[in-house]
Design an enzyme around this catalytic site. Sequence first.
Site, short mmCIF file in Angstrom:
data_model
loop_
_atom_site.label_atom_id
_atom_site.label_comp_id
_atom_site.label_asym_id
_atom_site.label_seq_id
_atom_site.Cartn_x
_atom_site.Cartn_y
_atom_site.Cartn_z
N PHE A 262 1.03 15.53 37.51
CA PHE A 262 1.82 15.71 38.74
C PHE A 262 1.39 16.93 39.56
O PHE A 262 2.13 17.40 40.40
CB PHE A 262 3.32 15.81 38.42
CG PHE A 262 3.85 14.72 37.55
CD1 PHE A 262 3.86 13.40 37.99
CD2 PHE A 262 4.31 14.99 36.28
CE1 PHE A 262 4.33 12.38 37.19
CE2 PHE A 262 4.79 13.98 35.46
CZ PHE A 262 4.80 12.67 35.91
N GLU A 266 -3.71 20.83 37.77
CA GLU A 266 -4.83 20.90 38.71
C GLU A 266 -5.53 22.25 38.60
O GLU A 266 -6.74 22.33 38.46
CB GLU A 266 -4.35 20.67 40.14
CG GLU A 266 -5.50 20.70 41.15
CD GLU A 266 -5.06 20.36 42.56
OE1 GLU A 266 -5.86 20.61 43.49
OE2 GLU A 266 -3.95 19.84 42.74
N ARG A 344 0.07 22.07 54.27
CA ARG A 344 0.52 20.68 54.26
C ARG A 344 2.00 20.57 54.60
O ARG A 344 2.42 19.60 55.24
CB ARG A 344 0.22 20.02 52.91
CG ARG A 344 0.47 18.52 52.91
CD ARG A 344 -0.02 17.84 51.65
NE ARG A 344 -1.42 17.53 51.68
CZ ARG A 344 -1.94 16.36 52.07
NH1 ARG A 344 -1.15 15.41 52.51
NH2 ARG A 344 -3.25 16.16 52.03
N ARG A 376 3.18 16.86 43.12
CA ARG A 376 3.17 15.59 43.86
C ARG A 376 3.74 15.75 45.28
O ARG A 376 4.92 16.02 45.46
CB ARG A 376 3.99 14.58 43.08
CG ARG A 376 3.77 13.14 43.47
CD ARG A 376 4.55 12.25 42.51
NE ARG A 376 4.15 10.86 42.61
CZ ARG A 376 4.56 9.92 41.76
NH1 ARG A 376 5.34 10.25 40.74
NH2 ARG A 376 4.17 8.66 41.89
N PHE A 378 2.45 18.05 47.36
CA PHE A 378 1.65 19.23 47.71
C PHE A 378 2.18 19.96 48.95
O PHE A 378 1.46 20.29 49.86
CB PHE A 378 0.20 18.79 47.94
CG PHE A 378 -0.82 19.88 47.76
CD1 PHE A 378 -1.19 20.30 46.50
CD2 PHE A 378 -1.42 20.49 48.85
CE1 PHE A 378 -2.15 21.30 46.33
CE2 PHE A 378 -2.38 21.49 48.69
CZ PHE A 378 -2.74 21.90 47.43
N THR A 486 -6.89 18.57 52.49
CA THR A 486 -7.01 19.34 53.73
C THR A 486 -8.19 20.30 53.67
O THR A 486 -8.63 20.79 54.71
CB THR A 486 -5.72 20.12 54.02
OG1 THR A 486 -5.34 20.87 52.87
CG2 THR A 486 -4.59 19.14 54.36
N ALA A 555 -3.97 14.90 45.78
CA ALA A 555 -3.91 14.51 47.19
C ALA A 555 -3.90 12.99 47.38
O ALA A 555 -4.34 12.50 48.41
CB ALA A 555 -5.07 15.14 47.98
N GLU A 766 1.31 9.88 46.07
CA GLU A 766 2.30 10.84 46.57
C GLU A 766 3.30 10.29 47.59
O GLU A 766 4.48 10.67 47.55
CB GLU A 766 1.57 12.05 47.17
CG GLU A 766 0.87 12.90 46.14
CD GLU A 766 -0.02 13.95 46.78
OE1 GLU A 766 0.20 15.14 46.51
OE2 GLU A 766 -0.93 13.57 47.55
#
Length: 835
Positions: A262, A266, A344, A376, A378, A486, A555, A766
């Site tokens: 989730f 990362e 974001r 999730r 972001f 992004t 993403a 997402e």
Amino acid sequence: MRTLTRLSTSPEATRTTSPEDARASETSPASASREASGHARAHESAVKHVTGRAPYIDDIATPANTLHVAVGFSPVAHGRLTRLDLEKVRQAPGVVDVITLADVPGHTDIGPVFPGDPIFADDEISYLGQSLFAVAAESHREARLAVREAIVEIDEQPASLDPVAAAEREEFVRPTHVHERGDWQTALERAPHVLEGKQFVGGQEHFYLEGQACLVVPSEDEGVMVYTSNQHPSESQKLVAEVLGVPFHAVTMEMRRMGGGFGGKETQASPWACIAALIARRTNRPAKLRLPRAEDLRATGKRHPFHNRYRLGFDERGVLAGGDITVIGDCGYSPDLSEAIVDRAMFHADNAYSLGEARVTGQRARTHKASNTAFRGFGGPQGMMIIERAMDDIARHLGEDPLTVRKRNLYRAKGEDGTPLDVTRDITHYGQRVEQLTLLHDLIDQLEQSSDYWARRREITDFNAASPIIKRGLALTPVKFGISFTAQHLNQAGALLHVYTDGSVLINHGGTEMGQGLHTKVCQVVARELGLDLERVRISATRTDKVPNTSPTAASSGADLNGQAARDAASKLRERLFDFAAGHFEQDAGGLDRETMRLEDGQLVAGLGEAETRIPWGELVQAAYIGRVSLSEKGFYATPLIHYDRATGRGRPFYYYAFGAAVAEVEVDTLSGEYRLSRADILHDVGDSLNPAIDIGQIEGGFIQGMGWLTSEELVWNETGRLVSDGPATYKIPAFGDLPETFNVELMQGHPNSQASIYRSKAVGEPPFMLGISVWSALRDALASLADYRVSPALDTPATPERVLMAAEALRKARTTADADLDADRDERPDHAPA
């Protein structure tokens, strides 16, 4: 009785493609089998999951001489480390090694993008749970007991825990960023109506079922083999190599599956891999590190809590003219991914609505908490919350239904009377044009009808008028979510394809599987390109020595990027086989017709009608091998069109948008604050689905997880900066009993992606998460009935029963005060004066 979730195939759920969506779905020279891409198919590990045979990191059989690692953490949130005495730790039973920052041979800062994340604290303590040292022992128990023997002395200082106060002091982890479009100040001055509002949006713990874990085995030439539960193996490879002071090629990361990620794995899987790698290289023994749940919760970051505010101007119909929005992210002690996350949130402060002339400001506040990280959505969900609050507030101010106001503010190509609007109403505050607007409007209209929104609205209004305690609420909220990283350079992927001489196929790619079905979809893509049944295609673990320099699986881009890379590899191999077959196989001594070749049903087919020739796939592969034709191929893909100029705050950061909408109905006991979600209706846009069964599952799970974020999942820190909601007893994720009794989920049909994504599909990881906003909006709707829908209640998130109860009490008090003022006003009027 619980209504089963369904994938509708009724005529009402389909429509012909609009002129805007006129591009046909891409076809392939290979004819897909009935089990290839585009068809429902079980998750490739489904049987292993439900039978317990799917191995995770803690299930890997470890070598007999494996060391177990435990970490010593800071017991305070802020201060100076004055003494760290580890002598008793070294003497504890079973201890083999103890390391601190001084024992790191390479880099000591493992910040993923920007510096600020030391692998161990040296002097300054920045959050409670920060790593101070690590212990390696013969057993997990001995390592954990040894940690307790450390003597830690810290000059404790006050902790900064309030992001708003930190922003006022200009304590930021990264600079403030602004999007600005048009003369928003004049728009506010000229607007007939202006409203202001603010909200707190709580964070969220990832609560993956498999916690942070890794196993590191030393290899030749000062290298290591790292088995890790990790969404970004290439980044961890880089950081492990830098910490060890070795080249990247000396470190290999392998990741077969995660028990959930989730976003929490990362960037924040890397520290534990780095620590275990240090132990493994120093001792030349395998090292295993697995965080207990409470330590995992305290030591790792969460979804960013946000403090948002708006000041918006609008006309008599509630249509926005412009305004000013500010989002403040609580980033914790270091940058981590906060720059992109707050970006974001800013990109999604409009959700599906045209803001008009607007300014959106994003601030990244530094606090003494674990560095908050990807989750999730972001940042997108937190950004959407402020405009969804505004839509409800405007509706109550004007006496309109919130759905009416929402529909009037949607990005649109035409007005309600069918006349074209100013084209600038289709452009976001950061300069990207919103495409497929017909899809957005059709989707909302279709859900409005299929959910019987207006009939239920009348029924609920009548019910609330007759029920003083139990109140019902209804809300339809849309989602417009941008798909792409992004950070432009992350929008790339690679794949490696092997065909063996028995005709079996093995695919490897840079994405990671965390339960979302990515591996299943990639196998389906390969099967479709090669015209094979899915059983002939197998996927292997993600490894950095097979596909290098990969992007994180994040993403919502996993299938978009890695599916295209796998397709590129398969199509190149297919064309090579066609070229070989055209000359190798004889047909009337002239060879096969190259132009008509295709792969279908496990065969090479050439020619048409009576002249058609079929060659079994296995025979084709064998002949190619004998003919010394390579049966291996690599693939690559980079997303086109996207760009963003940070200096101007303008560009096209997203390749496309995914849309969706949800209708939630709730029932609230206004004397206790307890509530339940009684029904949810969802219609979601996935373009031409790669796998409808998996996509439905993602929509269901995303919605429930989003609902949990906004209702029950409450993160609580005490005044010293200690996370007290550090386990399932104090942190409540949704359970089966929280599902709505009626749960209808459908995929929007007849709208392939307008961009050339993999088979015109759309991302589904997402976007469904934000459908959960409808539950929060429905709770506000139920509460508003306490004041005859004249007041828009303040309801921060998570909207726990306690917060709902306090909001109900505030509304009752406001109504009592308003009624008293009205009575007093009437008493002062002459008998003939109208009320």
